[in-house]
Design a protein around this motif. Sequence first.
Motif, PDB file in Angstrom:
ATOM      1  N   CYS A  23       0.854  -1.195   0.000  1.00  0.00           N
ATOM      2  CA  CYS A  23       0.000   0.000   0.000  1.00  0.00           C
ATOM      3  C   CYS A  23       0.886   1.239   0.000  1.00  0.00           C
ATOM      4  N   CYS A  63      -6.893  -1.017  -3.937  1.00  0.00           N
ATOM      5  CA  CYS A  63      -5.770  -1.943  -3.737  1.00  0.00           C
ATOM      6  C   CYS A  63      -6.109  -3.333  -4.260  1.00  0.00           C
ATOM      7  N   HIS A 114      -8.509  -1.630   6.545  1.00  0.00           N
ATOM      8  CA  HIS A 114      -8.178  -1.595   5.116  1.00  0.00           C
ATOM      9  C   HIS A 114      -7.866  -2.979   4.534  1.00  0.00           C
ATOM     10  N   GLU A 142      -9.887  -5.512   2.009  1.00  0.00           N
ATOM     11  CA  GLU A 142      -9.290  -5.969   0.739  1.00  0.00           C
ATOM     12  C   GLU A 142      -9.480  -7.474   0.581  1.00  0.00           C
TER      13      GLU A 142
HETATM   14 ZN    ZN Z   1      -3.994  -0.485   0.254  1.00  0.00          ZN
END
Ligand code: ZN
Length: 483
Positions: free
Chosen positions: A29, A217, A242, A246
């Motif tokens: 990231c 992402c 996050h 994902e």
């Molecule tokens: Zn990310």
Amino acid sequence: MSLTIYNTLTRSKQEFKPLHEGMVGMYVCGPTVYSDSHIGHGKSYVSFDIIVRYLRFLRYKVLYVQNITDVGHLLDDGEDRMLKQSRIEKAHPMQIAETVTRSYFEDMDALNVLRPDISPRASGHIVEQIELVKQLLAKGDAYEVNGSVYFEVRKFKSYGKLSGRVIEDMKEGTRVEVKSEKRNPEDFALWKKAEPEHVMRWPSPWSVGFPGWHLECSAMSMKYLGETFDIHGGGLDNQFPHHECEVAQSESATGKPFVRYWIHNNLVTVNGQKMSKSLGNFVTLKDLFRKFDPLVIRFFILQSHYRSTLDFSEEAIEASGSGLAKVHAAWRKLTDALGSAPPGSPSGAESAKLRQLRENLIAAMDDDFNTPKAIAHLFELVSIVNEWLSSGKLPSSTTLQEALRCFEEFGGVVLGILPAGPKGKETADAETERGLMELILSLRKRARQASQWQTADEIRKALENLKIKVEDAKDGSSTWQKG
Ligand code: ZN
């Protein structure tokens, strides 16, 4: 020994085995480009730089993708970071994204962080993100309300497997949105309908809007690395929500495991407290570079393990500075001494010491990229070299070459703490030389295995003419030395 990596997914150190032999797909990231990078970013990207460098040192062909977040990263109050900054600076958000992206790469170059192979931008991958939302809607894992699309967290049964957190935590994390149109408070946005003042907007089947932050992402990593890939990295503070989001959206869409090894680096603290922009206790890299050589900052970062916190203080950086100066001084003196060293074959005892040291350096890096341990071994090399030089009895130039190669492989290629310039170029040359020699010796080994003794001999003689001596061990392996 082989490389072991601490995998957040299994909470254990595991032997690293890539999906495809000899190749590694790695995604990290990247920054949200709304303001200058601080030392926290420095720690993060130096840590992943070491991982990429070491994987390449081990001869893996690495494809390293690190994104640039230029849209969709919302603050706790629901405002887009980019838009907030553009309002403050009275500039177009894309102007800010461009300026800050350049500044980010400038800082990373100074820290000797190798550039990623691909730096995809979220705003440049809207089509891929829309496609992913369509897939999730078709599977019934997402739903649309008033032009926005949300992921229904309850539908993903293993939610929490990465962070160990439960749906209840997710509810707390999204308190601002509790009153919203979502079916459940823990659901997260895949696509948001843009308010009239939202400049960053794109057409989609649901509304003119923008993607949610987590989505980029998944979309970009899978685009470049495939639906399942080897390594995903990021800061510990991104593990939840996050990275958990994902995993949920990617695995729901593809039905396949998303990532094999999750690597999280720890944070920078100031007096034990997390350094962050919101707490106001951060130091930008540009400010630090005015006081310290960026390589000293890099060395300071590497003196703690990537999974440990790094407590920031100028005194600690100063101490790192004097440590690094010792490494540089020994390396330079060694280079200068080469000309005056007696020629001849390497001394057995000194060579054995250097070979053991090299093995220890590899063992340290194989152990979940243990840079503090590797640095401790590098200091042993500094002591050995200083002893040679102060005793006035230099070993043969071949032994000095061996020591120099150790410095350049580990100080240069792997840790990246030797200065650039002509000496830096030598480091790159040493790396090429090492690769070529490995190639030549493996071809020669093949010839010997096929009893093509004449070819093997010709290679050895041709190398001798180039002042490279090859020695064959009983087990069929060979070593080489210059001089
Ligand atoms: Zn990310």
